[in-house]
Design a protein around this motif. Structure first.
Motif, PDB file in Angstrom:
ATOM      1  N   ARG A  18       0.819  -1.215   0.000  1.00  0.00           N
ATOM      2  CA  ARG A  18       0.000   0.000   0.000  1.00  0.00           C
ATOM      3  C   ARG A  18       0.855   1.268   0.000  1.00  0.00           C
ATOM      4  NH1 ARG A  18      -5.241  -1.200   0.301  1.00  0.00           N
ATOM      5  NH2 ARG A  18      -5.862  -3.210   1.174  1.00  0.00           N
ATOM      6  N   GLN A  19       2.111   1.159   0.422  1.00  0.00           N
ATOM      7  CA  GLN A  19       3.007   2.308   0.337  1.00  0.00           C
ATOM      8  C   GLN A  19       3.404   2.612  -1.099  1.00  0.00           C
ATOM      9  OE1 GLN A  19       6.233   1.273   2.946  1.00  0.00           O
ATOM     10  NE2 GLN A  19       5.142   1.845   4.812  1.00  0.00           N
ATOM     11  N   GLN A  20       3.192   1.639  -1.994  1.00  0.00           N
ATOM     12  CA  GLN A  20       3.500   1.831  -3.417  1.00  0.00           C
ATOM     13  C   GLN A  20       2.212   2.107  -4.191  1.00  0.00           C
ATOM     14  OE1 GLN A  20       6.596   1.742  -4.783  1.00  0.00           O
ATOM     15  NE2 GLN A  20       7.591   1.344  -2.813  1.00  0.00           N
ATOM     16  N   SER A  21       1.370   2.977  -3.662  1.00  0.00           N
ATOM     17  CA  SER A  21       0.024   3.153  -4.208  1.00  0.00           C
ATOM     18  C   SER A  21       0.025   3.544  -5.678  1.00  0.00           C
ATOM     19  CB  SER A  21      -0.731   4.200  -3.390  1.00  0.00           C
ATOM     20  OG  SER A  21      -0.016   5.440  -3.375  1.00  0.00           O
ATOM     21  N   ASP A  22       0.989   4.352  -6.137  1.00  0.00           N
ATOM     22  CA  ASP A  22       1.002   4.768  -7.532  1.00  0.00           C
ATOM     23  C   ASP A  22       1.379   3.624  -8.466  1.00  0.00           C
ATOM     24  OD1 ASP A  22       0.254   7.314  -6.882  1.00  0.00           O
ATOM     25  OD2 ASP A  22       2.308   8.109  -6.810  1.00  0.00           O
ATOM     26  N   GLU A  23       2.097   2.616  -7.951  1.00  0.00           N
ATOM     27  CA  GLU A  23       2.544   1.491  -8.785  1.00  0.00           C
ATOM     28  C   GLU A  23       1.629   0.279  -8.647  1.00  0.00           C
ATOM     29  OE1 GLU A  23       4.881   2.267 -10.730  1.00  0.00           O
ATOM     30  OE2 GLU A  23       5.472   4.109  -9.703  1.00  0.00           O
ATOM     31  N   VAL A  24       0.641   0.338  -7.749  1.00  0.00           N
ATOM     32  CA  VAL A  24      -0.230  -0.819  -7.462  1.00  0.00           C
ATOM     33  C   VAL A  24      -1.654  -0.486  -7.858  1.00  0.00           C
ATOM     34  CG1 VAL A  24      -1.209  -2.215  -5.606  1.00  0.00           C
ATOM     35  CG2 VAL A  24       1.232  -1.700  -5.609  1.00  0.00           C
ATOM     36  N   LEU A  25      -2.328  -1.431  -8.536  1.00  0.00           N
ATOM     37  CA  LEU A  25      -3.737  -1.238  -8.889  1.00  0.00           C
ATOM     38  C   LEU A  25      -4.649  -1.970  -7.918  1.00  0.00           C
ATOM     39  CD1 LEU A  25      -5.780  -0.043 -10.843  1.00  0.00           C
ATOM     40  CD2 LEU A  25      -5.556  -2.099 -12.246  1.00  0.00           C
ATOM     41  N   THR A  26      -4.367  -3.253  -7.626  1.00  0.00           N
ATOM     42  CA  THR A  26      -5.207  -4.058  -6.740  1.00  0.00           C
ATOM     43  C   THR A  26      -4.346  -4.815  -5.746  1.00  0.00           C
ATOM     44  OG1 THR A  26      -6.715  -4.417  -8.602  1.00  0.00           O
ATOM     45  CG2 THR A  26      -7.064  -5.772  -6.642  1.00  0.00           C
ATOM     46  N   VAL A  27      -4.756  -4.812  -4.483  1.00  0.00           N
ATOM     47  CA  VAL A  27      -4.128  -5.679  -3.478  1.00  0.00           C
ATOM     48  C   VAL A  27      -4.848  -7.020  -3.519  1.00  0.00           C
ATOM     49  CG1 VAL A  27      -3.606  -6.007  -1.043  1.00  0.00           C
ATOM     50  CG2 VAL A  27      -3.509  -3.719  -2.034  1.00  0.00           C
ATOM     51  N   ILE A  28      -4.102  -8.088  -3.654  1.00  0.00           N
ATOM     52  CA  ILE A  28      -4.674  -9.439  -3.772  1.00  0.00           C
ATOM     53  C   ILE A  28      -4.588 -10.119  -2.423  1.00  0.00           C
ATOM     54  CG2 ILE A  28      -4.458 -11.679  -4.916  1.00  0.00           C
ATOM     55  CD1 ILE A  28      -3.099 -10.172  -7.255  1.00  0.00           C
ATOM     56  N   LYS A  29      -5.742 -10.575  -1.900  1.00  0.00           N
ATOM     57  CA  LYS A  29      -5.765 -11.253  -0.603  1.00  0.00           C
ATOM     58  C   LYS A  29      -6.727 -12.435  -0.654  1.00  0.00           C
ATOM     59  CE  LYS A  29      -6.890  -7.679   1.967  1.00  0.00           C
ATOM     60  NZ  LYS A  29      -7.139  -6.892   3.195  1.00  0.00           N
ATOM     61  N   ALA A  30      -6.339 -13.532  -0.017  1.00  0.00           N
ATOM     62  CA  ALA A  30      -7.217 -14.695   0.129  1.00  0.00           C
ATOM     63  C   ALA A  30      -6.920 -15.346   1.474  1.00  0.00           C
ATOM     64  CB  ALA A  30      -7.004 -15.686  -1.012  1.00  0.00           C
ATOM     65  N   LYS A  31      -7.899 -16.069   1.993  1.00  0.00           N
ATOM     66  CA  LYS A  31      -7.797 -16.627   3.338  1.00  0.00           C
ATOM     67  C   LYS A  31      -6.781 -17.754   3.429  1.00  0.00           C
ATOM     68  CE  LYS A  31     -12.603 -15.543   4.598  1.00  0.00           C
ATOM     69  NZ  LYS A  31     -13.910 -16.100   4.999  1.00  0.00           N
ATOM     70  N   ALA A  32      -6.316 -17.988   4.665  1.00  0.00           N
ATOM     71  CA  ALA A  32      -5.408 -19.115   4.940  1.00  0.00           C
ATOM     72  C   ALA A  32      -6.180 -20.432   4.873  1.00  0.00           C
ATOM     73  CB  ALA A  32      -4.769 -18.956   6.312  1.00  0.00           C
ATOM     74  N   GLN A  33      -5.444 -21.541   4.754  1.00  0.00           N
ATOM     75  CA  GLN A  33      -6.062 -22.868   4.688  1.00  0.00           C
ATOM     76  C   GLN A  33      -5.525 -23.742   5.815  1.00  0.00           C
ATOM     77  OE1 GLN A  33      -6.452 -24.463   0.466  1.00  0.00           O
ATOM     78  NE2 GLN A  33      -4.787 -22.999   0.213  1.00  0.00           N
ATOM     79  N   TRP A  34      -6.402 -24.162   6.710  1.00  0.00           N
ATOM     80  CA  TRP A  34      -6.080 -25.098   7.789  1.00  0.00           C
ATOM     81  C   TRP A  34      -7.043 -26.273   7.699  1.00  0.00           C
ATOM     82  CZ3 TRP A  34      -2.378 -24.180  11.718  1.00  0.00           C
ATOM     83  CH2 TRP A  34      -1.787 -22.913  11.694  1.00  0.00           C
ATOM     84  N   PRO A  35      -6.600 -27.500   7.511  1.00  0.00           N
ATOM     85  CA  PRO A  35      -5.231 -27.917   7.185  1.00  0.00           C
ATOM     86  C   PRO A  35      -4.886 -27.553   5.746  1.00  0.00           C
ATOM     87  CG  PRO A  35      -6.690 -29.793   7.073  1.00  0.00           C
ATOM     88  CD  PRO A  35      -7.527 -28.636   7.576  1.00  0.00           C
TER      89      PRO A  35
END
Length: 774
Positions: free
Chosen positions: A240-257
């Motif tokens: 997020r500190q590179q806001s001018d160079e980034v269009l979308t932050v990609i996030k997905a949940k962890a998997q247990w197990p």
């Protein structure tokens, strides 16, 4: 030598293979990850050979030659290949420097690693031949040949990543889906049963000016925290500190197990967008527990050279080392690598204790696969090459299956009725139906999902009527026309199907609305981006929460604190939850006993096969019981050594002994007892010679004893002392052989009444016995 000659001859015949050749034949392509123009000596690069749909190939050959060489000699070949998937690829038996197929079958892509040769090699030509329907395609130039040259010292700081600008128009939207394949079945060596997991996925779509991570580079603090702790917080902060160079932050949940059948839990996925400036995507996720092992993609370019957007990317992933921790096993203690090392792929020869170790240097089994599919294009596109799918519309509904592909070993109840649509307007919503898995006759065959979702819209918005326009969903809003104050933004949708009566569609295909970005445009205000798209609802049914984010582009010019919110949350409604019975897998086999001897514990587990949030499932998922193995060996234990005895002679040479006793006899195969008696030589003053001298010595000793007795009797008259009983007889020896102990006692007969002599005590003497060996 005979083998080498045979190898060279066969390799030479491969290089001279004749077959049909077509000009501009681009169904097949050979690609080096990142499309580098230069290689760094010793670095590893992923090489992909692929066929564009609907083409395919049955066989292939892949080689790497020094520029200008024919390949007749072993030294003509440059670098070395590393197999990623043994089911797909292998080294040629008669030409071990070349890679070929493991089995002849239809395929559309293969991947291997190529390690660049040492410095001074110069340019290298990677070549591939394709076998399709008994025809060999081999190109000396074109899409099946890749030239890559050694990086000279002047360009040492230049990155291997592509520096070409993207020429595509508009934007594209993609869905990333992560399929973990790391389990006890696929990677049995030292597999951590209880804590295995994939951490939360973190990444972004970004420009070429920002690199999240790359092979041969050093891990940032954010990458280190993902690699060692599985924490995405610092990594997201860096992105997020590179806001001018980034269009979308990609996030997905962890998997247990780390692994579950897809009918139990869907593979994690995330959506993101790219544009001409930010056309690369990177992500990573930790393989846990591990020292600093991860998987991911680095700067994957989704822009094509013909100014379009890639339709689909499928990458098989092997683990890589972040270079921040020196552990070699899954659960190694924390051991920081000082100084920090470069990021590199793990190999099967890293360390004998590594769970991926193979003494023969075979390939590491794949641990995951990522699929990146384009789901929409927005805006006017400058590439109009048709694809297999309808790119014009966003978020296409899943294709209806022509027939039920449920395995015969899966027994289900009937589908429930469809729930009400989660949307009451013409916006996109979901509806859901469920069924219950009654029995799974073969546990090795996965059963499909017990839930089914379908896109829907509110009443009066149905697109099933053939006499009306069938419209796509609205595509994401465009950016606001201004970066500060009030502006406008727009969104579009497209006609999927015109009315059957041939009339024109009168439904609007574009909407415009006002938007406000950074209401205050004074020096004391923050400059922020527009809000991003809403994340998926946190619940699959019932009430949940959804969030959206924006980034700070510039802090206030007057140096004050930025008070703008960067995260916004609101409730979201999904179809009503319907409780279904608790579905459990059969119990696993009992684990090994926790000890190697004596009493211990063993466990067994089973899995929840129905989604946990859909039912009240309180059944235990793990059981433990005591286990008994043969008794543990009891080793011999001895007392400390006694003091050395007096010398057994009054003059000349003799010996003295010391003893120790057995405290615990050995049992159940325990270590036997060592010696319990030790002898040591001793020497007293020399013996006198001659009979006269001997008699005089005995006489002097007798006189000395008499004087001492007289003195004692005198002392006893003046000072009364304790009277003692005579010594008792010696006790029996404590052992029959090997050195034992005898005891005798002198007891107090009558104690003096005087307080000066109350210290009289019983006496005890010890001596060694049966000292002969057993």
């Amino acid at each position: 030598m005979e083998k080498a000659a045979k190898s060279e001859g066969y390799c030479s015949r491969i290089l001279r293979a004749q077959g049909t050749r077509r000009e501009g034949y681009n169904e097949f392509s050979l690609r080096v990850e990142g499309d580098p123009e230069f290689y760094k000596p010793g670095n590893s690069y992923r090489v992909t050979l692929s066929a564009a749909t609907p083409a395919y190939f049955r066989g292939f050959t892949l080689i790497a030659l020094k520029e200008g060489k024919e390949g007749d000699k072993e030294e003509d070949h440059a670098g070395s290949f590393q197999i990623i998937d043994e089911e797909e690829t292998q080294f040629m038996s008669n030409c071990p420097v070349a890679v070929t197929e493991s089995t002849p079958r239809r395929r559309t892509r293969i991947q291997v690693f190529w390690t660049a040769p040492p410095a001074g090699t110069g340019c290298v030509i990677l070549k591939a031949s394709i076998v399709q329907k008994r025809i060999i395609y081999f190109q000396d130039e074109g899409s099946l040949t890749k030239k890559i040259c050694e990086q000279d010292s002047a360009s040492e700081g230049v990155t291997d990543k592509p520096i070409l600008d993207c020429c595509a128009c508009g934007t594209a939207k993609y869905r990333l889906t992560f399929y973990g394949n790391w389990s006890e079945k696929t990677h049995p060596k030292d597999f951590p049963r209880r804590t295995n997991h994939w951490s939360a996925i973190i990444g972004s779509s970004h420009s070429k000016n920002y690199i999240l991570w790359e092979y041969g580079g050093y891990a940032s603090e954010g990458v280190k925290q993902v690699a060692e702790l599985g924490s995405p917080v610092k990594m997201e902060e860096e992105i997020r500190q590179q806001s001018d160079e980034v269009l979308t932050v990609i996030k997905a949940k962890a998997q247990w197990p780390a692994w579950q059948p897809l009918n139990v839990r869907a593979a994690p996925s995330a959506e993101f967008s790219v544009d001409r400036h930010r056309h690369l995507m990177s992500f990573l996720t930790m393989l846990g527990p591990s020292p600093d092992w991860n998987v991911g993609l680095s700067a994957e370019d989704l822009c094509t050279k013909d100014c379009g957007w890639v339709q689909k990317v499928v990458q098989d992933l092997i683990p890589w080392d972040a270079g921040t921790d020196s552990g070699v096993t899954y659960e190694s203690p924390n051991k920081p690598t000082v100084p920090q090392e470069k990021i590199r792929p793990l190999t099967s020869l890293d360390h004998p204790q590594s769970p991926f170790y193979d003494p023969e240097g075979g390939s590491i089994k794949l641990v995951a696969r990522v699929v990146i599919e384009r789901i929409a294009r927005k805006g006017e596109q400058c590439n109009i090459v048709p694809d297999n799918i309808d790119d014009i519309v966003a978020d296409l509904a899943p294709e209806e299956k022509e027939e039920d592909d449920t395995p015969e070993t899966c027994i289900y109840s009937n589908w429930s009725p469809w729930s009400a649509c989660s949307s009451s307007t013409c916006e996109k919503g979901k509806r859901m139906r469920q069924r219950m898995l009654k029995a799974q006759l073969d546990l090795s065959v996965p059963c499909p999902d017990t839930q089914d979702f379908q896109p829907c819209m509110g009443p009066g918005c149905s697109d099933e009527d053939g006499s009306t326009c069938m419209m796509s969903d609205w595509i994401t809003w465009s950016p606001c026309s201004v970066s500060c104050g009030m502006g406008t933004r727009s969104r579009e949708r497209y006609v999927k199907q015109f009315p059957e009566d041939g009339s024109m569609c009168k439904v609007p295909t574009e909407e415009t609305e006002k938007c406000i970005v950074n209401e205050e445009c004074s020096p004391s205000s923050c400059l922020v981006t527009e809000w991003g798209e809403w994340d998926e609802c946190s619940a699959s049914c019932g009430t949940g929460m959804k969030r959206r984010h924006r980034m700070i582009k510039m802090t206030p010019a007057d140096g004050s604190m930025c008070k703008a919110e960067t995260t916004e949350a609101e409730k979201c409604m999904m179809p009503e939850c319907h409780t279904i019975p608790c579905l459990l897998s059969p119990w696993s086999e009992w684990s090994d006993c926790s000890v190697t001897c004596g009493k211990g514990m063993r466990t067994r587990q089973r899995m929840l096969k129905s989604a946990a949030e859909l039912g009240d499932c309180n059944e235990e998922l793990e059981q433990a019981e005591k286990c008994m193995l043969p008794e543990c060996p009891i080793h011999c234990e001895l007392t400390e050594w006694s003091q050395w005895s007096e010398c057994n002679t009054s003059c000349g040479k003799g010996h003295m002994i010391r003893t120790r006793m057995i405290k615990i006899e050995p049992q159940f195969g325990g270590a036997a007892c060592p010696e319990t008696v030790q002898r040591s030589k001793c020497r007293v003053r020399k013996c006198l010679r001659g009979a006269g001298m001997e008699k005089r010595r005995w006489k002097e000793a007798r006189e000395k004893r008499r004087s001492e007795q007289a003195k004692k009797s005198l002392d006893s008259e003046q000072y009364p002392v304790c009277r003692m009983k005579p010594w008792t007889a010696w006790t029996e020896c404590s052992t029959l052989c090997g050195g034992g102990i005898q005891e005798r006692y002198m007891m107090v007969k009558k104690r003096s009444k005087s307080t000066q002599f109350t210290s009289c005590k019983d006496k005890k003497e010890l001596r060694a016995c049966n000292v002969h060996p057993c």
